[in-house]
Design a protein around this motif. Sequence first.
Motif, PDB file in Angstrom:
ATOM      1  N   MET A   1       9.214 -37.223 -27.499  1.00 13.43           N
ATOM      2  CA  MET A   1       9.189 -37.301 -26.044  1.00 13.43           C
ATOM      3  C   MET A   1       8.045 -36.525 -25.389  1.00 13.43           C
ATOM      4  SD  MET A   1      11.602 -39.407 -25.530  1.00 13.43           S
ATOM      5  CE  MET A   1      11.666 -39.339 -23.739  1.00 13.43           C
ATOM      6  N   SER A   2       7.051 -36.132 -26.156  1.00 15.97           N
ATOM      7  CA  SER A   2       5.868 -35.482 -25.579  1.00 15.97           C
ATOM      8  C   SER A   2       4.618 -36.062 -26.213  1.00 15.97           C
ATOM      9  CB  SER A   2       5.905 -33.968 -25.807  1.00 15.97           C
ATOM     10  OG  SER A   2       4.670 -33.388 -25.415  1.00 15.97           O
ATOM     11  N   GLY A   3       3.590 -36.247 -25.396  1.00 19.59           N
ATOM     12  CA  GLY A   3       2.324 -36.747 -25.905  1.00 19.59           C
ATOM     13  C   GLY A   3       1.680 -35.829 -26.932  1.00 19.59           C
ATOM     14  N   GLN A   4       2.145 -34.576 -27.020  1.00 24.12           N
ATOM     15  CA  GLN A   4       1.628 -33.645 -28.024  1.00 24.12           C
ATOM     16  C   GLN A   4       1.783 -34.195 -29.436  1.00 24.12           C
ATOM     17  OE1 GLN A   4       4.308 -30.636 -26.138  1.00 24.12           O
ATOM     18  NE2 GLN A   4       2.783 -29.197 -26.929  1.00 24.12           N
ATOM     19  N   PHE A   5       2.872 -34.929 -29.665  1.00 27.08           N
ATOM     20  CA  PHE A   5       3.149 -35.441 -31.006  1.00 27.08           C
ATOM     21  C   PHE A   5       2.064 -36.404 -31.491  1.00 27.08           C
ATOM     22  CE2 PHE A   5       7.580 -34.308 -29.763  1.00 27.08           C
ATOM     23  CZ  PHE A   5       7.918 -33.524 -30.859  1.00 27.08           C
ATOM     24  N   LYS A   6       1.370 -37.039 -30.540  1.00 27.40           N
ATOM     25  CA  LYS A   6       0.355 -38.023 -30.938  1.00 27.40           C
ATOM     26  C   LYS A   6      -0.750 -37.405 -31.794  1.00 27.40           C
ATOM     27  CE  LYS A   6       0.986 -40.837 -26.747  1.00 27.40           C
ATOM     28  NZ  LYS A   6       0.350 -41.336 -25.492  1.00 27.40           N
ATOM     29  N   ARG A   7      -0.989 -36.109 -31.599  1.00 29.49           N
ATOM     30  CA  ARG A   7      -2.076 -35.440 -32.312  1.00 29.49           C
ATOM     31  C   ARG A   7      -1.839 -35.401 -33.822  1.00 29.49           C
ATOM     32  NH1 ARG A   7      -2.122 -29.933 -28.684  1.00 29.49           N
ATOM     33  NH2 ARG A   7      -2.511 -30.865 -26.629  1.00 29.49           N
ATOM     34  N   PHE A   8      -0.575 -35.332 -34.232  1.00 27.41           N
ATOM     35  CA  PHE A   8      -0.339 -35.072 -35.650  1.00 27.41           C
ATOM     36  C   PHE A   8       0.750 -35.928 -36.292  1.00 27.41           C
ATOM     37  CE2 PHE A   8       2.379 -32.165 -33.220  1.00 27.41           C
ATOM     38  CZ  PHE A   8       3.619 -32.383 -33.794  1.00 27.41           C
ATOM     39  N   ALA A   9       1.527 -36.673 -35.507  1.00 21.87           N
ATOM     40  CA  ALA A   9       2.670 -37.400 -36.072  1.00 21.87           C
ATOM     41  C   ALA A   9       2.243 -38.354 -37.179  1.00 21.87           C
ATOM     42  CB  ALA A   9       3.423 -38.151 -34.972  1.00 21.87           C
TER      43      ALA A   9
END
Length: 633
Positions: free
Chosen positions: A593-601
Motif C-alpha cells: 500500500m505504499s509506492g516505496q515498495f516499488k523500489r525493491f519488491a
Amino acid sequence: MKHQKHQENAVSDETSNPSAEPWIFDFEKWWPYDTYPTMHHNQSEAFKLIRSVLRKEGVGKTILELPTGSGKTVIGIVYLLTLHHKMQEGEIPTAPLFYIVPNKALVKQVCEMFPDITFGVYGRNEYDCLYYQPKETFTADQIPCLVLPCKHRVNQDDGTTQESGAEPCPYYLVKYKAKQLTQKARIIVCTASFYLFTQLIHEWPLPGGLVIDETDELAEIFRRALSTKVSDWHLSQCVTMMRQSGMDGEADLMQKFYDAVVRIVGVKSPQKPTLLKKHEISELLEVVPQFDTRKLKRRINALIKDGKIDAENSREVLNQLTVVANDLKRYAVSLAYALPEGDRRALNYLYAYYEGPDDLPGKKKVRCVINICNWYMPPLIRRILSPRTLAYTATIGEYSDFAYDTGIEGSFYTMNSDFPVENSRIFMPDDVANLAVKSVKPGDKDRMMRLIAKSAREFADQGHRSLVVVISNEERSRFLEIVEEYSLKMLTYGNGVSAREAIARFQAGEGEVFVGTAANCSHGLNFDKQTAPVIFFLRPGYPVQGDPLADFEEERMGNKRWGVWTWRVMRQLLQVRGRNIRSPEDLGVIFLMSGQFKRFAGKAIPGWLIKAYISGKKFRACVSEAKKLLKKS
C-alpha cells in the motif's frame, strides 16, 4: 565457501561409491516415516546438500533458504537425531544437541511435533519461584535468586536441593534435567536468547550439533537480548542497599556511576531518545564500578539469613541490585566497544532518554535512562556455533548481507518452492501513495488506511478475513479509529490483551480483520487454511530519522547503510507475504500500500514466485483480481 542461488546446481548427485567416503550420514535411516510417510523433494535435496558439506571432515556449516512449506522442522530434527546416533556409535564426540527458535511459541510447537525426542527449556519468566510461596507467587525473573538463601535451589551437578527434601526449584530442575540428556536420544529445544546465555556464561559445552530456525532473525534477537538499560532510580536504590549492607566502598563507586548518568542525561531534550557522543561514553566508561560482585552477593545472602534485610519487602530492589551487579562487567565491555579504536569503528551504541525535571506534574521515579545497545554480532555468533551447524529460514535474501549481519559463513543454497504460484498474488498497485517521509503528503496515510478498511469490508462481505500489517503502534491506533466507519469486527492487542492471545483468538476464527505491527505479525504466525487470505501491508519498515539506531548506522556505515536497510525491508516483505500461504492448497493475496515498495519488491521476490507479482494495475483492478482468485476457495 559456496554461494549457490539454485539448489539444482548446488551439488552433484551422490558418488557412485559412497562407502569410499570417510563420513557417511544416513539421514534417511532416521526419518520418522510413521509420522511423515513421504519425504518431499526439498527435504530430500536438503539432505543431499548437508551430506555434501559434512562428507569430507564430518563437520561444516550449511545455510539453507527453504521456502515456506518445505518441512524445515523435520529436516532439522532428523539432522540432529542422525548426529546423536553418530555419537552413540563413537564416531563423533558426545555433546548436547540444540534446536533453537526465535520465540517460546515455536519451542512449544517443535516439542509438540516430536514429543519423544525433544525437551523444551524456557527462560526464567516461564517458571514460578518457590521462595516466596505460599504468601506470593513470582516468576523466577522477578526475584533476586542469586542472593537468596533458597532451600529449593537445585545443584546442577547432582540434582539435589539446597535443603534435603525441599521441593526443587522448577527453573533449575528443568535446566538440570536438560543437561542429563546428552546420553539420550533427546534434543534440547529453546529460544535463541536462552541458548546465547548458556554459552556466554559457559554453563553448557559447545553443542555437537546445532540447528538454527529462522536464522535471518538471529542477529537481531541477540541484539535485543544483550542490550540493557541503566536508570537513575535503580542505581540510587542500589547505592542505598549497598550502604545498608555495610559495603560503603562499593556504594561510593556506584554513586559515581549514578552521578555521571544523571549529569549526562539531564542536559538532553526531554522525552527524546538521543544518541550519546564519544566523550560522554568515555566519561561513563571511566566510572563504571568494578568490584567483587561475589562478595556483594555473599554479604547480602548473610544479611537475609540474619534477618537484617527483609527479602520480601526488598524484593524489587534486591533483584535490581543483582541484575546491575551481574551486568557491571558487561557494561564496561559494551562501553569500550562503543568507542572507535584505530581502524575499528564503533561496534555498539548508547542513547539517553530524559523524562524531564523532577518537579514536573506526575513526577516519575525514573527520570534518566541510558540504553546500552550491542550492535555488531558476527564475532559473538561465530564463537557459539557448533562445528556442525545447520541454519535455515525462508528469507535470507542476498547472502553477502546475511553473512555481514550474522557472521554465519558456510555452504549456502537456495531452493525453489513446489507450491503452485497461481494460488498467490503480490499486488503492487500503481496508484497508491508513496508513504516515504520525504514524499508523503498531508492526508496520504489516512487515505491509504481508508482504502484498506473499505476493501477489507468488501472482502469480509464475501467471507474473506484480512490481516492488516503496519509498522508503528501509532499507525495501528489510527487504523482502529478509521475502521470504525466501516463496521468491521476488529481484533488487535493492547488494554491487557497480549499480542499472542489476540492472534490466537483471530486464528480460532474471532473477528473479520486483525491489525498488528510487522514486529508481531511477520514471523512465526500461521494464517493457513484461509484464516486470513487477504493481507494489506501499509509500508516498509525503514528506520526513522532521529531514531538512535538509524543515527548510529548512518554514522557508522554512511551511504552503505541503504543496502543494509533495503535488505531488511526486502526480507520483511517476504516474511509478511508468507503468513497466509502455508501449504499447496492455500490461496492468498497481499496488497502493498505504499509506492516505496516499488523500489525493491521486484528484486525481493524469488524467481520461482515472480509470476505472482502484479504491478502496473490500478488498486481497484487488483481488488477485482483478488476476489476472482479467492472464489476458488
